[in-house]
Design a protein around this motif. Sequence first.
Motif, PDB file in Angstrom:
ATOM      1  N   ALA A  87      39.105  45.186  35.941  1.00 37.85           N
ATOM      2  CA  ALA A  87      39.998  46.174  36.655  1.00 37.85           C
ATOM      3  C   ALA A  87      39.096  46.718  37.797  1.00 37.85           C
ATOM      4  N   GLY A  88      37.885  46.836  37.870  1.00 33.35           N
ATOM      5  CA  GLY A  88      37.283  47.437  39.103  1.00 33.35           C
ATOM      6  C   GLY A  88      36.099  46.624  39.588  1.00 33.35           C
ATOM      7  N   GLY A  89      36.172  45.315  39.520  1.00 36.98           N
ATOM      8  CA  GLY A  89      35.511  44.249  40.383  1.00 36.98           C
ATOM      9  C   GLY A  89      33.960  44.354  39.775  1.00 36.98           C
ATOM     10  N   PRO A  90      33.052  43.552  40.492  1.00 35.11           N
ATOM     11  CA  PRO A  90      31.579  43.575  40.031  1.00 35.11           C
ATOM     12  C   PRO A  90      30.818  44.871  40.357  1.00 35.11           C
ATOM     13  N   GLY A  91      31.548  45.774  41.441  1.00 36.63           N
ATOM     14  CA  GLY A  91      30.948  46.901  41.618  1.00 36.63           C
ATOM     15  C   GLY A  91      31.050  48.115  40.579  1.00 36.63           C
ATOM     16  N   ALA A  92      31.898  47.864  39.354  1.00 32.00           N
ATOM     17  CA  ALA A  92      31.962  48.384  38.189  1.00 32.00           C
ATOM     18  C   ALA A  92      30.649  48.413  37.403  1.00 32.00           C
ATOM     19  N   LEU A  93      30.023  47.342  37.853  1.00 30.59           N
ATOM     20  CA  LEU A  93      28.370  47.254  37.040  1.00 30.59           C
ATOM     21  C   LEU A  93      27.713  48.203  37.622  1.00 30.59           C
ATOM     22  N   PHE A  94      27.740  48.522  38.669  1.00 29.25           N
ATOM     23  CA  PHE A  94      26.982  49.589  39.552  1.00 29.25           C
ATOM     24  C   PHE A  94      26.951  50.979  38.820  1.00 29.25           C
ATOM     25  N   TRP A  95      28.288  51.343  38.626  1.00 28.89           N
ATOM     26  CA  TRP A  95      28.640  52.546  38.261  1.00 28.89           C
ATOM     27  C   TRP A  95      28.326  52.600  36.628  1.00 28.89           C
ATOM     28  N   GLY A 257      39.456  47.939  48.556  1.00 30.68           N
ATOM     29  CA  GLY A 257      40.651  48.688  48.076  1.00 30.68           C
ATOM     30  C   GLY A 257      40.538  49.364  46.734  1.00 30.68           C
ATOM     31  N   ILE A 258      39.461  48.776  45.929  1.00 33.55           N
ATOM     32  CA  ILE A 258      39.640  49.109  44.592  1.00 33.55           C
ATOM     33  C   ILE A 258      38.277  49.760  44.137  1.00 33.55           C
ATOM     34  N   VAL A 259      37.617  50.630  45.168  1.00 31.37           N
ATOM     35  CA  VAL A 259      36.490  51.406  45.081  1.00 31.37           C
ATOM     36  C   VAL A 259      36.489  52.463  43.764  1.00 31.37           C
ATOM     37  N   GLY A 260      37.725  53.062  43.908  1.00 35.20           N
ATOM     38  CA  GLY A 260      38.199  54.038  42.806  1.00 35.20           C
ATOM     39  C   GLY A 260      38.076  53.434  41.531  1.00 35.20           C
ATOM     40  N   ALA A 261      38.541  52.202  41.355  1.00 39.19           N
ATOM     41  CA  ALA A 261      38.809  51.657  40.239  1.00 39.19           C
ATOM     42  C   ALA A 261      37.310  51.216  39.622  1.00 39.19           C
ATOM     43  N   ALA A 262      36.667  51.102  40.374  1.00 40.04           N
ATOM     44  CA  ALA A 262      35.057  50.289  40.211  1.00 40.04           C
ATOM     45  C   ALA A 262      34.487  51.756  39.815  1.00 40.04           C
ATOM     46  N   VAL A 327      39.354  39.257  39.084  1.00 41.39           N
ATOM     47  CA  VAL A 327      39.479  40.655  39.392  1.00 41.39           C
ATOM     48  C   VAL A 327      40.996  41.080  39.610  1.00 41.39           C
ATOM     49  N   SER A 328      41.528  41.864  39.116  1.00 43.04           N
ATOM     50  CA  SER A 328      42.862  42.384  39.065  1.00 43.04           C
ATOM     51  C   SER A 328      43.116  43.088  40.481  1.00 43.04           C
ATOM     52  N   ASP A 329      44.374  42.926  41.093  1.00 36.34           N
ATOM     53  CA  ASP A 329      44.705  43.841  42.157  1.00 36.34           C
ATOM     54  C   ASP A 329      45.277  45.054  41.765  1.00 36.34           C
ATOM     55  N   GLY A 330      45.542  45.174  40.648  1.00 39.62           N
ATOM     56  CA  GLY A 330      46.253  46.387  40.051  1.00 39.62           C
ATOM     57  C   GLY A 330      47.975  46.150  39.938  1.00 39.62           C
ATOM     58  N   SER A 331      48.321  45.175  40.481  1.00 35.93           N
ATOM     59  CA  SER A 331      49.830  45.317  40.654  1.00 35.93           C
ATOM     60  C   SER A 331      50.349  43.604  39.913  1.00 35.93           C
ATOM     61  N   GLY A 332      49.440  43.144  39.036  1.00 40.15           N
ATOM     62  CA  GLY A 332      49.853  41.773  38.305  1.00 40.15           C
ATOM     63  C   GLY A 332      49.177  40.568  39.366  1.00 40.15           C
ATOM     64  N   GLY A 333      48.532  40.806  40.215  1.00 37.18           N
ATOM     65  CA  GLY A 333      48.170  39.807  40.850  1.00 37.18           C
ATOM     66  C   GLY A 333      46.649  39.543  41.026  1.00 37.18           C
ATOM     67  N   PHE A 334      45.776  39.039  41.687  1.00 39.64           N
ATOM     68  CA  PHE A 334      44.528  38.694  41.490  1.00 39.64           C
ATOM     69  C   PHE A 334      43.575  38.885  43.076  1.00 39.64           C
ATOM     70  N   LEU A 335      42.842  39.588  42.999  1.00 34.85           N
ATOM     71  CA  LEU A 335      41.784  39.676  44.319  1.00 34.85           C
ATOM     72  C   LEU A 335      40.759  38.663  44.394  1.00 34.85           C
TER      73      LEU A 335
END
Length: 499
Positions: A87-95, A257-262, A327-335
């Motif tokens: 949901a948040g990409g690899p950046g979620a690991l940092f947070w 575009g998904i830093v908030g989700a991360a 990594v999901s794009d939040g709209s059913g697709g993938f980044l």
Amino acid sequence: MNDLTELLSNVSDAIWAPMAYVVLGLGIAYTIATRGVQFRRIPDMIRQLRETNDEEGGLSSFQALVLALASRVGVGSIAGVATAIAAGGPGALFWMAATGIVGCTVGYAEATLAQTFKRQVDDEDRKKANEDIGGMPYYIKHGLRLPLVAGLVAVLGMVGYGFVFPGFQVSTIAASAQVAFGLPKWVPAVLVTGLIAAVIFGGTTRIVKVTQTLVPVLAIGYLLLALGVIVANIERVPDAILLIVRSAFGIEPMLGGIVGAAVAWGVRRAVFASANGLGEATFAAAAARTSHPGKQGLVQTFSIYIDVLLICMATGLMMVVSGKFNVSDGSGGFLVHNLPGVEAGPNWVQAAIDTLVPGWGAGFVAVAVLLFGFTCLLLYFYVANSNLLFLLDGKRGPRAQLVLKLGTLAIVFIGSVVNAELIWAVGDIGLGLLAWINLACLALLFPMVAKILRDYENQRKQGLDPSFDPKALHIRGADFWEHDESRTAQHEKRTVNER
């Protein structure tokens, strides 16, 4: 059913989304107020783990640590990390790591308070083990003097940990076994239900013995295998770390575009995996027999390091360096779409391990999830039973305890065969509600935690082995420490001998 699942998921998101910032904010506040106790007192954490329990009964600090780790090092450290990356990409690991480092002061606070306001009860099982009892409802009732709120928390804790939360642990166990061995979901359901029954009908002493044996072996074995995957992909580690950091701050072009989700998912899964701020580990912390509440606070802080900074980070880095994640794009697709058709969860860890030993990952992860989940389920029952004893005012309640045991076994079986998304949504809502109440209470008890820490550190500066006197600190409601004169005398004698 899909509509209900979607509705509950939306409710869960509404509960958890702002909590990311609340946990970080409270963790920062506690870090400033304690002058970074989680960094300054690392030697004390290790020293306390080596301290033996000279008194009859109770748990040692190490046993309490292992019991707390039974919940922290669970399915959330495997499946939860994968869903955070999804949901948040690899950046979620940092947070996740940032939350573990800063937010562990919240764990320090709740464990210290659990020790301060613990009790000894008339329940036959606990008396037989001479085991202390305490936790979230106890410090809300006796520390904040809010008995109605404490009762609500105890009801939520008993129902949640006894009849709901075990479901998402078993759901993950069953899904993992199905992928690895092609087993129908009812097979692991029967196995786990039987194992849980054999332990919980043996009392809290058996729960402690089983977790004390399994958890260290599981944690070390899992870390070694994760390290093997990372070493096998060692040339990719610098790029993986760079990707994690860039993604965390929105610098990575594809994931900016998904830093908030991360941020949101990193904090959310760090809280879920470590149970930091949920009050879950407070029941294990209260069971330790030690001379000062601040000691056990440090031990529980260390347990969060083990879970978030070792287990969770090893899991995440293993997936990122091997490229086994989406990594999901939040709209059913993938980044990022490296694993087409593979759902986020243990399957990603299985794929990562397969890069080290082809064909072995699925079986290993299935067994690891089974054993991690099993120890976590034991702690869940321990927490549910502790909440029930609070509601019974510490007295025996054989019928109520039998209902709790049978209800736990029922959800353990049912949780493996019902809709997994529904179970996770319901569990997230329950955990979220408990977390909000607990965090509010920890904020209100902020001055008391600071006072107890100052007392601990003043005694350490004098070269003493700290002992706790609530009357000297003008703390009311700490009956265990006021009435246990034999324990106090024994500790004073030991301190004199050491000097």
